[in-house]
Structure formats: C-alpha cells, structure tokens
Design a protein around this motif. Structure first.
Motif, PDB file in Angstrom:
ATOM      1  N   ILE A 158     125.394  84.062 -19.585  1.00  0.00           N
ATOM      2  CA  ILE A 158     126.607  83.540 -18.796  1.00  0.00           C
ATOM      3  C   ILE A 158     127.349  82.437 -19.858  1.00  0.00           C
ATOM      4  O   ILE A 158     128.351  82.471 -20.056  1.00  0.00           O
ATOM      5  N   ASP A 159     126.586  81.532 -20.299  1.00  0.00           N
ATOM      6  CA  ASP A 159     126.895  80.626 -21.157  1.00  0.00           C
ATOM      7  C   ASP A 159     127.456  81.045 -22.452  1.00  0.00           C
ATOM      8  O   ASP A 159     128.590  80.807 -23.050  1.00  0.00           O
ATOM      9  N   LEU A 160     126.732  82.129 -23.153  1.00  0.00           N
ATOM     10  CA  LEU A 160     127.300  82.811 -24.248  1.00  0.00           C
ATOM     11  C   LEU A 160     128.488  83.658 -23.718  1.00  0.00           C
ATOM     12  O   LEU A 160     129.301  83.607 -24.766  1.00  0.00           O
ATOM     13  N   MET A 172     132.336  83.489 -25.587  1.00  0.00           N
ATOM     14  CA  MET A 172     132.961  84.677 -26.154  1.00  0.00           C
ATOM     15  C   MET A 172     134.368  84.710 -25.469  1.00  0.00           C
ATOM     16  O   MET A 172     135.329  84.949 -26.111  1.00  0.00           O
ATOM     17  N   ARG A 173     134.535  84.625 -24.148  1.00  0.00           N
ATOM     18  CA  ARG A 173     135.825  84.652 -23.410  1.00  0.00           C
ATOM     19  C   ARG A 173     136.805  83.445 -23.983  1.00  0.00           C
ATOM     20  O   ARG A 173     137.800  83.851 -24.171  1.00  0.00           O
ATOM     21  N   PHE A 221     131.503  82.414 -11.615  1.00  0.00           N
ATOM     22  CA  PHE A 221     131.856  82.889 -13.129  1.00  0.00           C
ATOM     23  C   PHE A 221     132.049  84.292 -12.872  1.00  0.00           C
ATOM     24  O   PHE A 221     133.246  84.813 -13.674  1.00  0.00           O
ATOM     25  N   PHE A 222     131.341  85.144 -11.898  1.00  0.00           N
ATOM     26  CA  PHE A 222     131.657  86.650 -11.798  1.00  0.00           C
ATOM     27  C   PHE A 222     132.982  86.844 -11.405  1.00  0.00           C
ATOM     28  O   PHE A 222     133.650  87.786 -11.844  1.00  0.00           O
ATOM     29  N   TRP A 264     133.956  78.465 -16.037  1.00  0.00           N
ATOM     30  CA  TRP A 264     132.367  78.028 -16.652  1.00  0.00           C
ATOM     31  C   TRP A 264     132.579  76.680 -17.527  1.00  0.00           C
ATOM     32  O   TRP A 264     133.472  76.648 -18.389  1.00  0.00           O
ATOM     33  N   THR A 265     131.662  75.981 -17.125  1.00  0.00           N
ATOM     34  CA  THR A 265     131.411  74.775 -18.090  1.00  0.00           C
ATOM     35  C   THR A 265     130.067  74.750 -18.454  1.00  0.00           C
ATOM     36  O   THR A 265     129.144  75.360 -17.573  1.00  0.00           O
ATOM     37  N   GLY A 266     129.675  74.130 -19.546  1.00  0.00           N
ATOM     38  CA  GLY A 266     128.226  74.029 -19.803  1.00  0.00           C
ATOM     39  C   GLY A 266     127.566  72.709 -19.256  1.00  0.00           C
ATOM     40  O   GLY A 266     126.583  72.217 -19.546  1.00  0.00           O
TER      41      GLY A 266
END
Length: 368
Positions: A299-301, A305-306, A352-353, A358-360
C-alpha cells in the motif's frame, strides 16, 4: 575419497524420486488480483502460497533445503532432521521428513501458535520449546550434535539452497503468471524476511533477467533486518523476537542479502494485524500476519506511485492461511491482552482502498 556404498546411493535415489514425485503431484500456486478502487491505474497481485500442501510459502523452501542437504550428503537414511523455526518452515519440513521416513524435531519459541504445533505433530514431528526466540538456533545445533542428526539451519542455507536463476522459483512463477496482464513487469515485488532467502531469490532473479522490477522487504517491528539494511550493519540485533510469526529476526541472519534489496519498510505489528482483518473482508478469507505486513508495504508503494501519477503493477505474497491464527491475530481477547487496538489502522487501511488517502506515518523507510 570414500565412494558411497550402493545401498547409500540407492536410498538417496529413492529419496530424490519421492520428492520429485511430490512436486509432480502439485500444481503451481494462484496469482490473485486484488482490486483497489481508489487507484485504478495500479494493480496489486497476491501470489497465494497458502495453497501449497503444507499451507505456506515455506513449502518451497523446505523442499529446496531437503534437496540441498540430501545432495550434499548431510542427510542419510535414519538421520534425525532438526530445524529452528517459529512454525511454518517446521510444518513444511515435517511434511518432507515424513515423506522420507526420517525423524524430525522443530525447535521453536514458546508461544508459537498451537495450530502450527498441531500441524508439525500431524506430520510426525516433535516440538522442542525454548523460552527466547534468540536461542532457537543454538539449541537446534546442540540437539543435532547430541543425536548425531542434521541441523537444517534455514537461516544460513535458505539463499544457497534455492535456485534463483529459475527452476520454477517463486519469482519466475510470478513473472510467467503476469505475462498477459496489462502491466506484466511489476514495478515492485514485496515480501517479508524470515530467513532472507525469498528476498535474495527475488533480488537475484530480477537482476539476472535484467528486469526493471525493484524488490522491497516489509519488515515487522522488533526485527534486526531493517536496522541492518539501513545502517549497513550485518551485526545489528534487537532485544526481543518479532510479534509477527514467520518473519523478523532478532539478529541479521546469514541468508539475508541486503545488496539485492532496493527498499525496506518497517511496519508496526498493529498495522500488520489490522491489514489482515481488512484483507479478510476484501478477499473473502483470512491470511496470516506476515501477509498483512506485506500488504501494508505494498500500500505504501502504491500510494507513492499514485502521488507520482505512475501506472503499473505490484506483486506480493499471501504467506499462509489465517486459520492458524484464530486464537491470536483474529481473536479480540488476545488482541486486547496484547494491548493492540487495531481499529485506527483498520480504518486507515480500508480508507486507502476507498479513497486513496495515505501517509507514511508510523512506517519507517530505508532505500539503497
């Protein structure tokens, strides 16, 4: 040089035939597509290793370790095979030991899930418990010396025993199964590290085939691999064992090959467990905690990309089934006793879905 006796070679030939026959009876594992409605330009694929005969990714490793030990002359008729394992490798090795009529002992930390212990015993293996995860290898070596047996030592030999150039290793299988997909060459392959053998196979394979795919290891907290990679320190240690069975180690194991890894993401245990609860709803079945660690890393990757407006694909692994963890990761009383509130992370992952937000925060990242 001593020439092997005809009887010894005859037993070895039969042992190898039995393993090859077992392979021929088995099909490859499925590659599942997990829709992410919020990021239509990126596709996530899950290589479902839970469908192996022993129910986990470690089935491939156990087969390779037995072949390696047999062909090196370390395991012979009647040899007691001993392994240091938190569960899944021991389950798979017990299966192959039974296939070859060999005694098997698994040395594991006390607190390993009862379901895994039951599976080892189902295949005729014996479980030998130690109090600290850091002691499993030393105790396995001691037992092997005491009974003139063979310590399989997955942590040393995983990266050597697996044929990373091909021979239907897991990475080759992923690329073959993705050949007809919209983005057949994944931007990233994500895996965890228990021995380091899987990440070594993946990293070596993509380099050998001159592929642009990068390899990311998602590591749980309380594991030395992340610190070892980030700091370039093969002697890195942490004071306690991983809370996610099957991945993470208190020391950097010999099979871990940081030079073929492009990025590592450290994932909190509560996030890994929340992720498998979300995945159960979205996939329709439960998976083990290490799959949750992989999912958070993926998800983080994907979120990165998004942000960059990049389309493509990412592949990761379903390592083992969730039914082994009904009494732990999927038990709210157990989670409460462990002080884990998975609610906020479940909302974040499911969000996220749904929205792509999303944040890290809470993750740590290191990159070559």
């Amino acid at each position: 040089m001593t020439t092997p006796s005809p009887a010894l070679r005859g037993w070895l030939d039969e042992a190898l035939r039995r393993i090859e026959a077992d392979v021929n009876r088995s099909a490859d594992t499925h590659l599942l597509r997990l829709p992410i409605p919020s990021v239509p330009g990126v596709t996530l694929y899950l290589k479902d290793e839970s469908t192996h005969p022993t129910g986990s990714l470690k089935h491939r490793l156990a087969r390779s370790l037995f072949l390696y030990a047999l062909c090196n002359g370390w395991v012979r008729e009647g040899t007691t095979v001993i392994e240091a394992s938190s569960g899944s490798t021991a389950v798979s090795e017990a299966y192959f030991a039974q296939l070859l009529d060999l005694p098997f002992v698994a040395v594991m930390p006390r607190g390993t899930s009862p379901a895994k212990i039951a599976q080892i015993e189902f295949y005729g293996g014996r479980c030998h418990m130690v109090e600290r995860a850091a002691d499993v290898c030393a105790e396995a070596q001691r037992l092997a010396e005491a009974c003139n047996g063979h310590f399989m030592d997955q942590f040393t030999y995983a990266e050597r025993a697996t044929d990373w150039r091909g021979n239907n290793n897991i990475t080759q299988s992923i690329f073959e199964q993705m050949a007809q997909e919209p983005h057949p060459i994944p931007d990233w392959i994500v895996c965890g590290a228990g021995t380091g053998g899987t990440s070594a196979t993946m990293g070596r394979y993509v380099r050998y085939r001159r592929l642009p795919t990068r390899v990311c290891v998602a590591d749980p907290e309380h594991s030395a691999f992340f610190e070892g990679f980030r700091d370039g320190n093969p002697q890195a240690t942490v004071p306690r064992g991983s809370g996610i069975e099957g991945i993470g180690r208190p020391t950097v194991e010999p099979s871990f090959q940081p030079g073929v890894i492009d990025r590592m993401i450290r994932v909190p245990d509560v996030a890994s467990i929340a992720a498998v609860w979300v995945l159960r709803d979205r996939l329709g079945r439960a998976c083990g905690g290490s799959t949750g660690t992989n999912l958070v890393g993926a998800i983080d990757l994907i979120a990165d990309m998004r942000r960059r407006g990049r389309q493509g694909s990412i592949a990761t692994l379903i390592c083992d089934p969730g039914d082994r963890y009904r009494g732990t990761y999927f038990n709210r009383d157990w989670l409460s006793a462990a002080g884990m509130d998975i609610g906020p992370w479940m909302e974040r992952i499911d969000g996220f879905f749904r929205t792509g937000a999303w944040t890290g925060d809470g993750l740590a990242t290191a990159e070559r």
